[in-house]
Design an enzyme around this catalytic site. Structure first.
Site, PDB file in Angstrom:
ATOM      1  N   LYS A  76      73.372  38.516   0.208  1.00 54.72           N
ATOM      2  CA  LYS A  76      72.143  37.751  -0.040  1.00 54.72           C
ATOM      3  C   LYS A  76      71.119  38.203   0.986  1.00 54.72           C
ATOM      4  CE  LYS A  76      72.141  33.392   1.502  1.00 54.72           C
ATOM      5  NZ  LYS A  76      72.533  32.041   1.932  1.00 54.72           N
TER       6      LYS A  76
ATOM      7  N   ARG B 224      80.570  40.866   3.055  1.00 52.09           N
ATOM      8  CA  ARG B 224      81.883  40.468   2.547  1.00 52.09           C
ATOM      9  C   ARG B 224      81.751  40.123   1.062  1.00 52.09           C
ATOM     10  NH1 ARG B 224      83.493  35.948   6.958  1.00 52.09           N
ATOM     11  NH2 ARG B 224      81.279  35.521   6.698  1.00 52.09           N
TER      12      ARG B 224
ATOM     13  N   ASN C 285      81.350  24.113  -3.161  1.00 61.35           N
ATOM     14  CA  ASN C 285      81.253  25.550  -3.455  1.00 61.35           C
ATOM     15  C   ASN C 285      81.654  25.850  -4.902  1.00 61.35           C
ATOM     16  OD1 ASN C 285      80.180  26.206  -1.053  1.00 61.35           O
ATOM     17  ND2 ASN C 285      81.984  27.198  -0.193  1.00 61.35           N
TER      18      ASN C 285
ATOM     19  N   GLY D 224      78.482  36.239  -4.151  1.00 62.77           N
ATOM     20  CA  GLY D 224      79.464  36.959  -3.342  1.00 62.77           C
ATOM     21  C   GLY D 224      79.491  36.330  -1.964  1.00 62.77           C
TER      22      GLY D 224
ATOM     23  N   THR E 294      86.802  26.152   6.365  1.00 65.35           N
ATOM     24  CA  THR E 294      87.068  25.680   4.999  1.00 65.35           C
ATOM     25  C   THR E 294      88.545  25.904   4.704  1.00 65.35           C
ATOM     26  OG1 THR E 294      84.837  26.313   4.387  1.00 65.35           O
ATOM     27  CG2 THR E 294      86.401  25.960   2.580  1.00 65.35           C
TER      28      THR E 294
ATOM     29  N   THR F 282      89.005  31.846   7.264  1.00 65.73           N
ATOM     30  CA  THR F 282      90.064  31.520   6.298  1.00 65.73           C
ATOM     31  C   THR F 282      89.862  32.421   5.077  1.00 65.73           C
ATOM     32  OG1 THR F 282      88.649  29.697   5.515  1.00 65.73           O
ATOM     33  CG2 THR F 282      90.445  29.117   6.989  1.00 65.73           C
TER      34      THR F 282
ATOM     35  N   CYS G 111      82.257  33.228   1.407  1.00 65.81           N
ATOM     36  CA  CYS G 111      82.643  31.849   1.078  1.00 65.81           C
ATOM     37  C   CYS G 111      82.931  31.629  -0.399  1.00 65.81           C
ATOM     38  CB  CYS G 111      81.575  30.874   1.569  1.00 65.81           C
ATOM     39  SG  CYS G 111      81.509  30.776   3.368  1.00 65.81           S
TER      40      CYS G 111
HETATM   41  P1  NAD Z   1      84.017  35.060  10.581  1.00 68.59           P
HETATM   42  O1  NAD Z   1      85.056  35.985  10.156  1.00 68.59           O
HETATM   43  O2  NAD Z   1      82.606  35.516  10.729  1.00 68.59           O
HETATM   44  O3  NAD Z   1      84.417  34.412  11.967  1.00 68.59           O
HETATM   45  C1  NAD Z   1      85.717  34.031  12.321  1.00 68.59           C
HETATM   46  C2  NAD Z   1      85.901  34.328  13.809  1.00 68.59           C
HETATM   47  O4  NAD Z   1      87.138  33.758  14.243  1.00 68.59           O
HETATM   48  C3  NAD Z   1      85.947  35.807  14.138  1.00 68.59           C
HETATM   49  O5  NAD Z   1      84.981  36.104  15.133  1.00 68.59           O
HETATM   50  C4  NAD Z   1      87.373  36.020  14.649  1.00 68.59           C
HETATM   51  O6  NAD Z   1      87.452  37.006  15.646  1.00 68.59           O
HETATM   52  C5  NAD Z   1      87.687  34.653  15.199  1.00 68.59           C
HETATM   53  N1  NAD Z   1      89.122  34.364  15.339  1.00 68.59           N
HETATM   54  C6  NAD Z   1      90.135  34.682  14.488  1.00 68.59           C
HETATM   55  N2  NAD Z   1      91.303  34.214  14.971  1.00 68.59           N
HETATM   56  C7  NAD Z   1      91.028  33.569  16.129  1.00 68.59           C
HETATM   57  C8  NAD Z   1      91.818  32.862  17.082  1.00 68.59           C
HETATM   58  N3  NAD Z   1      93.133  32.732  16.904  1.00 68.59           N
HETATM   59  N4  NAD Z   1      91.209  32.373  18.162  1.00 68.59           N
HETATM   60  C9  NAD Z   1      89.883  32.524  18.344  1.00 68.59           C
HETATM   61  N5  NAD Z   1      89.084  33.166  17.478  1.00 68.59           N
HETATM   62  C10 NAD Z   1      89.646  33.669  16.384  1.00 68.59           C
HETATM   63  O7  NAD Z   1      84.068  33.846   9.538  1.00 68.59           O
HETATM   64  P2  NAD Z   1      82.930  32.747   9.239  1.00 68.59           P
HETATM   65  O8  NAD Z   1      82.042  33.216   8.149  1.00 68.59           O
HETATM   66  O9  NAD Z   1      82.335  32.281  10.513  1.00 68.59           O
HETATM   67  O10 NAD Z   1      83.820  31.598   8.610  1.00 68.59           O
HETATM   68  C11 NAD Z   1      84.640  30.787   9.406  1.00 68.59           C
HETATM   69  C12 NAD Z   1      85.073  29.597   8.577  1.00 68.59           C
HETATM   70  O11 NAD Z   1      83.926  28.824   8.243  1.00 68.59           O
HETATM   71  C13 NAD Z   1      85.717  29.952   7.247  1.00 68.59           C
HETATM   72  O12 NAD Z   1      86.700  29.007   6.944  1.00 68.59           O
HETATM   73  C14 NAD Z   1      84.571  29.832   6.272  1.00 68.59           C
HETATM   74  O13 NAD Z   1      84.995  29.586   4.956  1.00 68.59           O
HETATM   75  C15 NAD Z   1      83.831  28.649   6.849  1.00 68.59           C
HETATM   76  N6  NAD Z   1      82.412  28.571   6.513  1.00 68.59           N
HETATM   77  C16 NAD Z   1      81.633  29.682   6.631  1.00 68.59           C
HETATM   78  C17 NAD Z   1      80.301  29.602   6.306  1.00 68.59           C
HETATM   79  C18 NAD Z   1      79.426  30.825   6.342  1.00 68.59           C
HETATM   80  O14 NAD Z   1      78.325  30.777   5.771  1.00 68.59           O
HETATM   81  N7  NAD Z   1      79.839  31.922   6.949  1.00 68.59           N
HETATM   82  C19 NAD Z   1      79.750  28.377   5.886  1.00 68.59           C
HETATM   83  C20 NAD Z   1      80.559  27.267   5.828  1.00 68.59           C
HETATM   84  C21 NAD Z   1      81.901  27.374   6.138  1.00 68.59           C
END
Ligand code: NAD
Length: 434
Positions: free
Chosen positions: A324, A331, A209, A258, A121, A85, A261
């Site tokens: 970090k 990102r 956050n 940064g 999120t 997101t 998130c």
């Molecule tokens: P990311 O970009 O690493 O992963 C997202 C994945 O979703 C990608 O691999 C992408 O190819 C896939 N994707 C996109 N569209 C799709 C679809 N239609 N069908 C199937 N797969 C699809 O992102 P992330 O860091 O894993 O974050 C994901 C969510 O989790 C976000 O909302 C983020 O805010 C939340 N979040 C992340 C963290 C973190 O530390 N990274 C922690 C808590 C919450």
């Protein structure tokens, strides 16, 4: 239990592997074929400590598979939605394209009694908006925000400090029982579990956050005041941190926060608050964001000043690119941003990082990268430390002084001992420290 995880990035890949490691049968779905190929081979597509081990074990056991075909999610009792997101290109709000696409693609494969569980999120109101799309299929929807920290993601997923279930039916609902079954080891270990409505669950995540970001920007604001008065912000943080109501954690002044998130989540929160007519309530988040971004420029300014106003042609070693340590995630990384700004000012920047060079290079191919730390330091006229990896914290000031052309250091994380570095002949410049 049979589970699917839609979206296998930093969150989803860890979640899928962790769920398989506690005995569930998991299929991870992602639109990125290369990611799916690597995950299927039991290989983590990004750096996260401990992930390779549980991923390989899961694939080996046959309980963990990956696919690009959403039809493979059919028949799972719980479907986790963990797609990205990110910030919208045309504004500060969250881009929900991926969440919408994932739910739309999943819907034809859902069956009665199945549970779709959002982990991404999202802005408050998203679960309620998606609800009819899911319920039309006979399935149900819940929101279960994720609090994992990159660098500790495996442990945080297996032993979370709390679980939050946003459901429609209250504590006694079938959805709660289903989620308790998914998280059985954590529940058995006494992990606090809070059952809420959708809006509360969505807001828990963004407000957590927002709070963390505010704490970091608070101490960075104090660093700005310290810089104007000759005070030492690290001593100030130690002193106020002894107050249990304040606490010392997340009070390290430096180049700021940064990652994928915090920055986008506070912006999305502020944008969503505007939409619901409560922009004023979180207006302070704009200041939190501004203070944070100012610190990146401050690191650059300190360096420029120490060169008498220009860094053109100056060889600068930038230590760190990830947002970090113990992550390869670049990102919205302050470290990478500092490198880009210095490069833009004409400095001869050489960047290094133990894990994040490939990601950084994809974002900024114009920068010069060097994997070997010693070679990155060789001949540098200044060293800028911007990600506090252990190998940088452990650097020997005497040895490094012998490698560089000029012993000038900007410690963008206030993570080195100024006394030791100065004793070794360095001009040590910290943030908010005299
Ligand atoms: P990311 O970009 O690493 O992963 C997202 C994945 O979703 C990608 O691999 C992408 O190819 C896939 N994707 C996109 N569209 C799709 C679809 N239609 N069908 C199937 N797969 C699809 O992102 P992330 O860091 O894993 O974050 C994901 C969510 O989790 C976000 O909302 C983020 O805010 C939340 N979040 C992340 C963290 C973190 O530390 N990274 C922690 C808590 C919450």
């Amino acid at each position: 239990m049979k589970l699917s995880v839609i979206g296998c990035g930093y969150l989803g890949a860890v979640h899928a592997a962790a769920m398989a490691s506690i005995g569930h049968e998991v299929v991870g779905i992602d639109v990125d074929a290369e990611k799916v190929r690597r995950l299927s081979a039991g290989e983590a597509p990004f750096f996260e400590p401990g992930l390779n081990e549980i991923l390989a074990a899961g694939v080996e056991s046959g309980r963990l598979t990956f696919s690009t075909d959403m039809a493979d999610a059919a028949g799972s009792r719980v479907h986790f939605v963990a797609v990205g997101t990110p910030q919208r290109h045309d504004g500060a709000g969250a881009d929900l394209t991926f969440v919408n696409a994932a739910v739309d693609a999943l819907a034809p494969h859902l069956g009665a009694g199945e549970l779709v569980v959002g982990k991404s999120t999202v802005p408050v109101g998203t679960a309620e908006r998606l609800r009819p799309i899911v319920e039309r299929t006979g399935a149900r929807i819940a929101w279960n925000p994720e609090f994992l920290r990159e660098g500790f993601a495996v442990a945080d997923t297996l032993t979370p400090d709390r679980l939050v279930y946003g459901v429609t039916g209250g504590s006694d609902s079938e959805d709660v029982a289903t989620l308790d079954e998914v998280y059985a080891p954590a529940i058995a270990a006494g992990t606090p579990r809070l059952v809420t409505d959708f809006a509360t669950a969505e807001l828990v995540k963004v407000s957590a956050n927002a709070f963390l970001a505010t704490k970091i920007s608070f101490i960075n604001a104090m660093a700005e005041i310290a810089e104007a008065t000759g005070a030492d912000v690290t001593m100030l943080a130690d002193a106020i941190g002894h107050d249990a109501r304040i606490g010392r954690r997340f009070l390290n002044a430096g180049v700021g926060f940064g990652g994928g998130c915090l920055p986008k989540d506070i912006r999305a929160f502020a944008a969503r608050a505007e939409e619901i007519g409560r922009g004023e309530s979180v207006q302070f988040l704009k200041h939190v964001d501004e203070i944070n971004l100012r610190r990146r420029q401050r690191v650059v300014d300190l360096l420029v000043d120490s060169f008498g106003g220009s860094v053109v042609g100056r060889r600068v070693a930038v230590l760190g690119l990830a947002f970090k340590p113990d992550s390869d995630d670049t990102r919205d990384s302050p470290a990478l941003d500092v490198a880009v700004r210095l490069h833009g000012l004409g400095a001869d920047v050489v960047c290094t990082d133990p894990e994040a060079i490939d990601n950084a290079r994809r974002q900024h191919p114009q920068l010069t990268y060097e994997r070997d730390l010693d070679r990155a330091l060789e001949g540098a006229e200044a060293v800028v430390l911007v990600t506090e990896w252990r190998e940088y914290r452990d650097l020997d000031p005497v040895a490094v002084a012998g490698a560089v052309a000029r012993p000038l250091l900007v410690d963008g994380r206030n993570c080195l001992d100024p006394v030791a570095w100065r004793a070794a002949g360095w001009t040590y410049i910290g943030l908010g420290r005299p």
